[in-house]
Design a protein around this motif. Structure first.
Motif, PDB file in Angstrom:
ATOM      1  N   GLY A 218      48.537  81.380  50.639  1.00  0.00           N
ATOM      2  CA  GLY A 218      46.997  81.746  50.344  1.00  0.00           C
ATOM      3  C   GLY A 218      46.238  81.978  51.481  1.00  0.00           C
ATOM      4  N   TRP A 375      54.603  85.738  46.052  1.00  0.00           N
ATOM      5  CA  TRP A 375      53.142  85.963  45.574  1.00  0.00           C
ATOM      6  C   TRP A 375      52.137  85.773  46.760  1.00  0.00           C
ATOM      7  CZ3 TRP A 375      51.199  85.035  40.218  1.00  0.00           C
ATOM      8  CH2 TRP A 375      52.333  85.290  39.233  1.00  0.00           C
ATOM      9  N   TYR A 377      47.996  84.940  47.422  1.00  0.00           N
ATOM     10  CA  TYR A 377      46.713  84.971  46.718  1.00  0.00           C
ATOM     11  C   TYR A 377      45.545  84.920  47.977  1.00  0.00           C
ATOM     12  CZ  TYR A 377      47.366  79.996  47.434  1.00  0.00           C
ATOM     13  OH  TYR A 377      47.202  78.833  47.852  1.00  0.00           O
ATOM     14  N   SER A 418      44.355  90.986  39.956  1.00  0.00           N
ATOM     15  CA  SER A 418      45.824  91.044  40.468  1.00  0.00           C
ATOM     16  C   SER A 418      46.138  92.445  40.632  1.00  0.00           C
ATOM     17  CB  SER A 418      46.551  90.212  39.475  1.00  0.00           C
ATOM     18  OG  SER A 418      47.855  90.221  39.930  1.00  0.00           O
ATOM     19  N   VAL A 427      47.248  88.195  44.060  1.00  0.00           N
ATOM     20  CA  VAL A 427      46.241  87.466  43.093  1.00  0.00           C
ATOM     21  C   VAL A 427      44.668  87.309  43.987  1.00  0.00           C
ATOM     22  CG1 VAL A 427      45.590  86.014  41.438  1.00  0.00           C
ATOM     23  CG2 VAL A 427      47.831  86.548  41.578  1.00  0.00           C
ATOM     24  N   THR A 428      43.682  87.810  43.457  1.00  0.00           N
ATOM     25  CA  THR A 428      42.351  86.909  44.081  1.00  0.00           C
ATOM     26  C   THR A 428      41.964  86.102  43.097  1.00  0.00           C
ATOM     27  OG1 THR A 428      40.881  88.586  43.151  1.00  0.00           O
ATOM     28  CG2 THR A 428      42.033  89.401  44.871  1.00  0.00           C
ATOM     29  N   VAL A 429      41.258  85.041  43.728  1.00  0.00           N
ATOM     30  CA  VAL A 429      40.471  84.113  42.926  1.00  0.00           C
ATOM     31  C   VAL A 429      39.122  84.202  43.175  1.00  0.00           C
ATOM     32  CG1 VAL A 429      40.285  81.613  42.288  1.00  0.00           C
ATOM     33  CG2 VAL A 429      42.506  82.787  42.992  1.00  0.00           C
ATOM     34  N   LEU A 447      47.210  79.776  38.412  1.00  0.00           N
ATOM     35  CA  LEU A 447      48.038  80.741  39.358  1.00  0.00           C
ATOM     36  C   LEU A 447      49.320  80.278  39.912  1.00  0.00           C
ATOM     37  CD1 LEU A 447      48.111  82.647  41.683  1.00  0.00           C
ATOM     38  CD2 LEU A 447      46.815  81.285  42.948  1.00  0.00           C
TER      39      LEU A 447
END
Length: 459
Positions: A218, A375, A377, A418, A427-429, A447
């Motif tokens: 991340g 993944w 993020y 995403s 994936v962004t938050v 996530l």
């Protein structure tokens, strides 16, 4: 056989038997490392914890400190995977950040003495192993002081691999469990580099001891050039710097041919810092913790905009709590009585960092081709390793798109966006800073669950 010969043989047999007696078994080692109770710990705890040291270099006396937090008994820890969590810096503690303020089950109260439960702790989904790496970070140590001044990416990755090999000997019940690595920030280097070593070592084994399945990172430092372009663009598009400073940064800062910023680049960065003012660059829409912002803004280290991990007030609580003698005793930590206090980030390790490759993208390509699950993020309010930097880096891989950009939801609200590529998921938050689980714990939990289950983010 003469008497003297018999006596020699007898001595040899006795020495062997003594060595066998002295060699502790995994069961005894685990029993020694088991945490019975942490000071200030809530009463309703239904999971096992272990912590202690694993030697990674006998000659230098280097030992790394770990903290294993298993899944609750009611959720069946034996059926759940093992996830190694790493923080970056370089030189920052996974206990301070990952465990104590992000994904661990316990967070520290402002008094620095008591703990409260995190409802979105990741050990509800997997067994989590926190590692303070390299030696000199947190409770991890080396008997050779020179080690602290000579660490870099390669040595850190090798020591982390040695740690895993030895740790699995101590915890053989995890040997063939599904194993993942996760981390953030400069762990954008640690995680893929360690993943590469594990993958390459496993290729030569018929029955690998580490059942490695993939990794997740991340707000991760990935590729110097794209991180640079994306960071300056983020500053400009979010109104943090002027047009003239943006142009000046583009002109004076070049990490394509050099790992270190020029004098002119440092001057441009100082102007950018002044223009941004007293904000928290790791979370641009939240207030900084009083004078903590000045610490984060210091322009030292190879990445002048990334000198330390996220520094909210919770960092202060960590330094209070983990320096308590009763806490160190409960954690089986500081057994050598190191001469310095436990700190969230080392004053030495990060400032004397050695080798650091310009890009992780070749490793990504190798591990994508190997079929590992990857993944990436990003919290979208982080201006340190921002979403724009991550998107530029991923775009440079030229991966085919499987599922185009789409919003994902949590309780009817957009939690982020995403895109699924062949071999990688982004994936962004939304609303999350540099430490996504700190700012958006529920969304980070969703996530992590999607990653483990290898399912797209919920729509």
């Amino acid at each position: 056989m003469g008497y003297s010969q018999f006596y020699v043989v007898l001595l040899l047999l006795l020495s062997v038997s003594v060595e066998i007696c002295l060699a502790s078994s995994p069961v005894e080692d685990q029993k020694r490392d088991k945490i019975t109770y942490l000071p200030g710990q809530p009463k309703d705890v239904d999971f096992a914890q272990y912590s202690g040291y694993v030697t990674v270099n006998e000659q230098a006396g280097r030992a790394l400190f770990y903290w294993l937090i298993e899944s609750p008994t009611s959720l069946g820890p034996r059926s759940r995977p093992l996830v190694l969590w790493l923080n970056g810096g370089p030189g920052c503690s996974s206990v301070a950040y990952g465990a104590a303020e992000e994904i661990g089950p316990f967070h520290i109260n402002p008094d620095g003495k008591s703990l409260y439960l995190n409802p979105y702790a990741w050990n509800n989904l997997a067994n989590i192993l926190f590692l303070e790496s390299p030696a000199g970070v947190g409770f991890s140590y080396s008997n050779e002081t020179s080690d602290l001044y000579t660490f870099g990416d390669q040595k850190t990755a090798e020591d982390s691999y040695a740690f895993l090999v030895n740790w699995f000997e101590r915890f053989p019940q995890y040997k063939h469990r599904d194993f993942y690595i996760a981390g953030e920030s400069y762990a954008g280097h640690y995680v893929p580099q360690l993943a590469q070593i594990i993958y390459q070592k496993n290729k030569g084994m018929q029955n690998p001891a580490i059942n490695f399945k993939g990794f997740m990172v991340g707000n991760a430092v990935t590729d110097d050039y794209h991180d640079l372009v994306g960071t300056f663009e983020y500053w400009w598009t979010h109104g943090l710097i002027s047009d003239s400073t943006y142009k000046m940064l583009q002109f004076t800062c070049d990490f394509v041919s050099s790992q270190h910023p020029s004098v002119q680049c440092n001057q441009s960065l100082n102007i950018a810092v002044l223009e941004q003012g007293n904000i928290d660059p790791y979370s641009i829409y939240t207030r900084p913790c009083s004078d903590a912002a000045s610490l984060k803004r210091s322009l030292n280290g190879r990445y002048p905009w990334m000198s330390r991990a996220y520094d909210p007030c919770t960092e202060r609580y960590s330094e209070l709590y983990f320096n308590l003698p009763e806490v160190q005793e409960a954690l089986h930590a500081n057994v050598t009585n190191i001469s310095y206090s436990w700190k969230t980030c080392s004053d030495i390790v990060g400032n004397y960092w050695g080798d650091s490759p310009l890009s992780m993208l070749p490793i990504y390509q190798e591990l994508i081709n190997a079929g590992l699950k990857i993944w990436v993020y990003s919290g979208d309010t982080d201006s340190v390793v921002p979403i724009t930097a991550t998107r530029y880096s991923i775009d440079a891989l030229n991966l085919p798109t499987i599922t185009n950009w789409y919003p994902w939801y949590d309780n009817g609200k957009v939690g982020g966006w995403s895109q699924v590529y062949k071999g990688l998921t982004l994936v962004t938050v939304t609303g999350a800073g540099h430490e996504v689980p700190l700012h958006r714990p529920r969304q980070a939990f969703i996530l992590f669950r999607s990653f483990l289950e290898n399912k797209p983010m919920p729509t």
